[in-house]
Write a protein that holds these residues in place. Structure first.
Motif, mmCIF file in Angstrom:
data_model
loop_
_atom_site.group_PDB
_atom_site.id
_atom_site.type_symbol
_atom_site.label_atom_id
_atom_site.label_comp_id
_atom_site.label_asym_id
_atom_site.label_seq_id
_atom_site.Cartn_x
_atom_site.Cartn_y
_atom_site.Cartn_z
ATOM 1 N N ARG A 1 -4.068 13.663 -1.773
ATOM 2 C CA ARG A 1 -2.919 12.750 -1.889
ATOM 3 C C ARG A 1 -3.193 11.539 -2.755
ATOM 4 O O ARG A 1 -4.329 11.117 -2.539
ATOM 5 C CB ARG A 1 -2.206 12.415 -0.446
ATOM 6 N N ARG A 2 -2.229 11.039 -2.966
ATOM 7 C CA ARG A 2 -2.586 9.567 -3.646
ATOM 8 C C ARG A 2 -2.294 8.318 -2.812
ATOM 9 O O ARG A 2 -1.461 8.428 -1.939
ATOM 10 C CB ARG A 2 -1.325 9.536 -4.894
ATOM 11 N N TRP A 3 -3.037 7.263 -3.120
ATOM 12 C CA TRP A 3 -2.581 6.013 -2.499
ATOM 13 C C TRP A 3 -2.737 5.027 -3.636
ATOM 14 O O TRP A 3 -3.477 5.237 -4.699
ATOM 15 C CB TRP A 3 -3.657 5.483 -1.318
ATOM 16 N N TYR B 1 -6.833 10.474 -1.393
ATOM 17 C CA TYR B 1 -7.537 10.614 -0.055
ATOM 18 C C TYR B 1 -7.129 12.137 0.325
ATOM 19 O O TYR B 1 -5.958 12.582 0.170
ATOM 20 C CB TYR B 1 -7.094 9.570 0.924
ATOM 21 N N LEU C 1 0.896 -1.179 0.273
ATOM 22 C CA LEU C 1 -0.224 -0.041 0.197
ATOM 23 C C LEU C 1 0.932 1.090 -0.177
ATOM 24 O O LEU C 1 1.678 1.575 1.038
ATOM 25 C CB LEU C 1 -0.947 0.080 1.131
ATOM 26 N N VAL D 1 3.229 -1.354 4.123
ATOM 27 C CA VAL D 1 2.933 0.004 3.761
ATOM 28 C C VAL D 1 4.096 0.757 3.436
ATOM 29 O O VAL D 1 5.073 0.742 4.232
ATOM 30 C CB VAL D 1 2.027 0.604 5.112
ATOM 31 N N GLY E 1 -5.426 2.759 -7.927
ATOM 32 C CA GLY E 1 -4.936 3.863 -6.916
ATOM 33 C C GLY E 1 -6.020 4.855 -6.949
ATOM 34 O O GLY E 1 -7.201 4.776 -7.712
ATOM 35 N N LEU F 1 -7.873 6.416 5.187
ATOM 36 C CA LEU F 1 -7.256 5.053 4.770
ATOM 37 C C LEU F 1 -7.411 3.834 5.706
ATOM 38 O O LEU F 1 -7.310 2.619 5.246
ATOM 39 C CB LEU F 1 -5.583 5.293 4.645
ATOM 40 N N VAL G 1 1.633 5.034 0.208
ATOM 41 C CA VAL G 1 0.782 6.388 0.605
ATOM 42 C C VAL G 1 1.831 7.626 0.668
ATOM 43 O O VAL G 1 2.464 7.651 1.048
ATOM 44 C CB VAL G 1 0.650 6.058 2.354
ATOM 45 N N GLU G 2 1.025 8.077 -0.246
ATOM 46 C CA GLU G 2 1.733 9.780 -0.606
ATOM 47 C C GLU G 2 1.663 10.466 0.620
ATOM 48 O O GLU G 2 0.606 10.897 1.165
ATOM 49 C CB GLU G 2 1.144 10.401 -1.766
ATOM 50 N N GLN G 3 2.938 10.808 1.135
ATOM 51 C CA GLN G 3 2.842 11.931 2.137
ATOM 52 C C GLN G 3 3.964 12.718 1.761
ATOM 53 O O GLN G 3 4.968 12.663 1.697
ATOM 54 C CB GLN G 3 3.216 11.100 3.371
ATOM 55 N N ASP H 1 -6.284 11.832 6.635
ATOM 56 C CA ASP H 1 -5.462 10.350 7.077
ATOM 57 C C ASP H 1 -6.249 9.334 7.239
ATOM 58 O O ASP H 1 -6.178 8.086 6.993
ATOM 59 C CB ASP H 1 -4.400 11.022 8.171
#
Length: 303
Positions: free
Chosen positions: A87-89, A106, A35, A72, A103, A112, A37-39, A109
């Protein structure tokens, strides 16, 4: 040690590893699904948990994913990250029969925590992804060595190259994960960017940089790479892991299927003592080296 707690440049883990010639095969992580997770904001030493992402939610997402064997992985775009509200997941499956990327986006936070992890949500992503570890707060070698490769890949395929949090094997930096093929590479020079893209888009691997296929055991990763090399089969799809049997603590026999027939490959495991396997732990340590020793056609045994 430097002011930031790292060893001097000449004593950093990637330099030590280069000088020793540490073998890379068998060092890709064991998860076959991820998974992403764009941060976009700065990452602390633990990536998603120690960024501006809510720590308790990060732990909850990781725990939920872990139950399903999913890793993750924090990612962000090349260059200066935008202060984005969306942001992308991306959910990635590297297994041969279900290889895919889906994808979506979101905003909060906590969204997710409710994300389906079976691939039923999101839009298909058809182009390969190139994840380069640039996690300098975890290990300076990744930050310094990873960025030139990242920018070269991004210049050729904009939108396909991403910064990645810790991928493991910092001493092999620059480290690159190609998805959804699941190929983990190490010691990749920035000058190889175009070559890597050509190989990936042809469904092929480059053996000299290969650490292994994620999701396979270290012995299987080593055997698969050996089969590609010895049989002259560059396409990822041409070598399938079919079986594995440990004969003793030092010896594993791995079965593979190929267009040239089925084979058994003997892999030897050996402990190697070494110092400074990461910049954060510069003292004495050890690792297990995997070496393929024989490749034998199954038909020969049957006859």
């Amino acid at each position: 040690m430097s002011d930031r707690g790292w060893p001097p440049r000449g004593e950093r883990c990637s330099i030590r590893s280069d000088l020793r010639g540490d073998p890379m095969l068998g060092t890709a992580f064991p998860a076959s699904r991820l998974l992403l997770v764009e941060q976009p904001f700065p990452w602390g030493p633990e990536g998603l948990r120690t960024s501006r992402f809510d720590r308790e939610i990060a732990l909850g997402v990781e725990a939920r994913a872990r139950e399903q064997g999913i890793r993750v992985q924090a990612i962000r775009r090349p260059g200066k990250s935008p202060d984005a509200t969306m942001r992308r997941w991306m959910l990635v499956d590297t297994r041969e029969r279900s290889r895919s990327i889906v994808g979506g986006e979101y905003g909060e936070d906590a969204e997710l925590l409710d994300l389906p992890l079976d691939g039923s949500s999101g839009e298909p992503h058809t182009d390969p992804l190139y994840l380069v570890c640039t996690h300098g707060r975890h290990d300076p070698c990744c930050g310094e060595r990873g960025r030139p490769l990242l920018h070269g890949l991004d210049a050729i395929r904009p939108g396909s190259a991403w910064q990645a949090g810790h991928l493991g094997g910092c001493r092999f930096s620059p480290t690159l994960l190609v998805l959804p093929l699941g190929l983990m590479y190490g010691r990749v020079p920035a000058s190889a960017d175009a070559r890597l893209i050509r190989a990936t888009e042809s469904g092929e691997l480059i053996g000299e940089f290969l650490r292994g296929r994620i999701g396979a055991s270290p012995a299987a990763q080593t055997a698969i790479a050996h089969a590609h090399q010895e049989l002259g089969l560059p396409r990822v799809a041409d070598v399938r892991h079919t079986s594995g049997q440990a004969l003793d603590k030092e010896t594993v026999v791995i079965g593979v299927g190929t267009p040239k027939g089925d084979f058994e490959i003997t892999v030897k495991r050996a402990r190697v003592d070494a110092a400074g396997l990461t910049c954060g732990a510069p003292g004495q340590s050890w690792f297990v080296a995997h070496t393929a020793t024989t490749l034998e056609p199954l038909a020969a045994r049957g006859g």
